[in-house]
Design an enzyme around this catalytic site. Structure first.
Site, PDB file in Angstrom:
ATOM      1  N   GLU A  21      22.908  36.547  46.257  1.00 29.32           N
ATOM      2  CA  GLU A  21      22.566  35.619  44.709  1.00 29.32           C
ATOM      3  C   GLU A  21      21.951  34.432  45.029  1.00 29.32           C
ATOM      4  O   GLU A  21      22.150  33.610  46.225  1.00 29.32           O
ATOM      5  CB  GLU A  21      23.857  35.456  44.221  1.00 29.32           C
ATOM      6  N   GLY A 112      29.413  32.153  30.473  1.00 32.43           N
ATOM      7  CA  GLY A 112      28.875  30.958  31.136  1.00 32.43           C
ATOM      8  C   GLY A 112      29.848  29.733  31.209  1.00 32.43           C
ATOM      9  O   GLY A 112      30.533  29.654  30.551  1.00 32.43           O
ATOM     10  N   HIS A 156      40.337  33.232  36.601  1.00 32.36           N
ATOM     11  CA  HIS A 156      39.297  32.293  35.893  1.00 32.36           C
ATOM     12  C   HIS A 156      40.148  30.952  35.922  1.00 32.36           C
ATOM     13  O   HIS A 156      41.274  30.842  35.505  1.00 32.36           O
ATOM     14  CB  HIS A 156      38.983  32.683  34.629  1.00 32.36           C
ATOM     15  N   LYS A 172      35.958  43.567  28.554  1.00 29.88           N
ATOM     16  CA  LYS A 172      34.666  43.438  29.126  1.00 29.88           C
ATOM     17  C   LYS A 172      34.214  44.906  29.880  1.00 29.88           C
ATOM     18  O   LYS A 172      33.063  45.185  29.167  1.00 29.88           O
ATOM     19  CB  LYS A 172      34.487  42.395  30.139  1.00 29.88           C
ATOM     20  N   GLN A 183      34.198  36.417  42.104  1.00 27.55           N
ATOM     21  CA  GLN A 183      33.982  35.286  42.593  1.00 27.55           C
ATOM     22  C   GLN A 183      34.462  35.054  43.835  1.00 27.55           C
ATOM     23  O   GLN A 183      35.020  36.145  44.301  1.00 27.55           O
ATOM     24  CB  GLN A 183      35.139  34.328  41.770  1.00 27.55           C
ATOM     25  N   GLN A 219      30.769  20.675  50.904  1.00 30.77           N
ATOM     26  CA  GLN A 219      30.471  21.165  49.679  1.00 30.77           C
ATOM     27  C   GLN A 219      31.221  22.379  49.303  1.00 30.77           C
ATOM     28  O   GLN A 219      31.562  22.562  48.140  1.00 30.77           O
ATOM     29  CB  GLN A 219      29.158  21.901  50.264  1.00 30.77           C
ATOM     30  N   LYS A 279      19.982  29.804  51.137  1.00 36.03           N
ATOM     31  CA  LYS A 279      19.667  29.634  52.649  1.00 36.03           C
ATOM     32  C   LYS A 279      19.241  31.041  53.407  1.00 36.03           C
ATOM     33  O   LYS A 279      20.227  31.656  53.460  1.00 36.03           O
ATOM     34  CB  LYS A 279      20.734  28.774  53.416  1.00 36.03           C
TER      35      LYS A 279
END
Length: 292
Positions: A21, A112, A156, A172, A183, A219, A279
Site C-alpha cells: 500500500e 474514510g 474501529h 459491508k 488494519q 511514528q 519505503k
C-alpha cells in the site's frame, strides 16, 4: 500493459498474494520519488498495490495521478481507494465510472476519516454515511468491479464494541464486498481471534492481514494511537533501547514484521498486505522474506 484482474481471482490462486500500500505525497514534487519507489518494488512483482486517499480525501487528485502512473508506466496491478468523504453520489458516480473506463477492476471502498481539524465524520449533503452504502452503490453501477472492504482486528476506533464493528463488517460484506483487508496489528493472536469471530458471523470472504514494519518509534506510537492498535510491550522495549539509531529501529521493525508474515503464511492465510509507508527497501525485504 498488465491486465487489471479482479483481486478475488488472485486470492483464489495457489500462492498467497503479496501486496503493498502506498499513500500519495502532499505535492506533485513528491510524486516522482514515489513512482521511483514503486518501480523498485515492482521488480519483486507484487500481486497488486493499492493507493490511498489522504485524510479526508485531501489528496484525491494526486491519488488518481499516482494510480494512473503506477498502472500505465510501472505496469502494476493497482487498486485505488475511494471514500465517502467530501463527495456527493453524483461525484462518486463520476469517479467510479472513470475508474472503470480507465481499466481498473478493483477498488478499496471505505467510509474514510474526517478531514483534518474535524473530529467526527460528517456526511456530505447528497453523499453517503457508511462504507456499506458506497459498496452497494459501486456494485450497482459496475458489478464486475471487485471491492475490498476494511476489517479492524482491534475494532474501529469509533465503534462502541468489537461486536458492533463485526455487525458493520457483515453489512459491508453482504452489500457486495469481495475480500477484507485488515488494519495493522502487531500480535498475530489478535488476528486469529478476529478471524474466528468473523467466521462465526457467517462471513466467508477472504481476509488479508495488513502488516506494517516499524520504521520509527515516534511514528508508530502516533499511528497506533490514531487507529487504536496495541504496540506489544516486548516490541516497544526493543525499539526503545535503540531509538537513537534509525537503522537499528528499522531492522527490528522489519524482523518483527517478517516473523508475523512467516507465521501467518504457515497458517494458510491467503495473502499479506504490506503498509510500507512508501519505503521501497523495507517492502522489498518483507516480500523477499515471505517468498523464501
Amino acid at each position: 500493459m498488465l491486465e487489471q484482474r479482479p483481486i478475488i481471482e488472485l486470492l483464489a490462486s495457489d500462492h498467497p498474494t503479496l501486496s503493498v500500500e502506498f499513500f500519495p505525497p502532499k505535492s506533485q514534487e513528491g510524486v516522482e520519488t514515489l513512482v521511483k519507489s514503486a518501480s523498485q518494488i515492482a521488480s519483486r512483482k507484487p500481486d497488486f498495490v493499492s493507493v490511498t486517499y489522504g485524510a479526508g480525501g485531501s489528496t484525491r487528485d494526486l491519488s488518481a495521478s499516482v494510480s494512473q502512473r503506477m498502472k500505465n508506466e510501472v505496469d502494476l496491478q493497482v487498486m485505488p481507494h475511494l471514500t465517502c468523504v467530501g463527495s456527493t453520489k453524483e461525484e462518486l458516480a463520476s469517479i467510479v465510472d472513470g475508474f472503470h473506463q480507465d481499466g481498473y477492476r478493483n477498488i478499496m471502498a471505505l467510509r474514510g476519516d474526517p478531514p483534518k481539524g474535524q473530529e467526527a465524520f460528517v456526511q456530505t449533503e447528497g453523499g453517503f454515511s457508511y462504507a456499506s452504502d458506497l459498496v452497494a452503490f459501486i456494485k450497482s453501477r459496475h458489478p464486475d468491479i471487485c471491492l475490498g472492504i476494511a476489517g479492524y482486528p482491534e475494532k474501529h476506533p469509533e465503534a462502541p464494541s468489537l461486536e458492533s464493528d463485526l455487525d458493520a463488517l457483515k453489512i459491508k460484506a453482504e452489500a457486495g464486498g469481495s475480500f477484507i483487508t485488515t488494519q495493522l496489528f502487531f500480535d498475530n493472536s489478535v488476528f486469529y481471534r478476529y478471524l474466528e469471530m468473523v467466521r462465526s458471523r457467517g462471513i466467508q470472504l477472504p481476509i488479508v492481514p495488513g502488516i506494517m514494519p516499524v520504521l520509527s518509534l515516534k511514528q508508530i506510537k502516533r499511528i497506533t494511537q490514531l487507529c487504536q492498535s496495541r504496540l506489544p510491550a516486548s516490541l516497544e522495549s526493543q525499539l526503545s533501547q535503540v531509538e537513537s539509531d534509525p537503522e537499528a529501529v528499522r531492522r527490528i521493525g522489519v524482523e518483527w514484521a517478517s516473523a508475523q508474515i512467516e507465521d501467518l503464511l504457515a497458517n494458510g492465510i491467503p495473502g499479506i498486505h504490506i503498509y510500507a509507508l512508501n519505503k521501497a527497501r523495507s517492502a522489498i525485504e518483507l516480500i523477499d522474506a515471505a517468498r523464501k
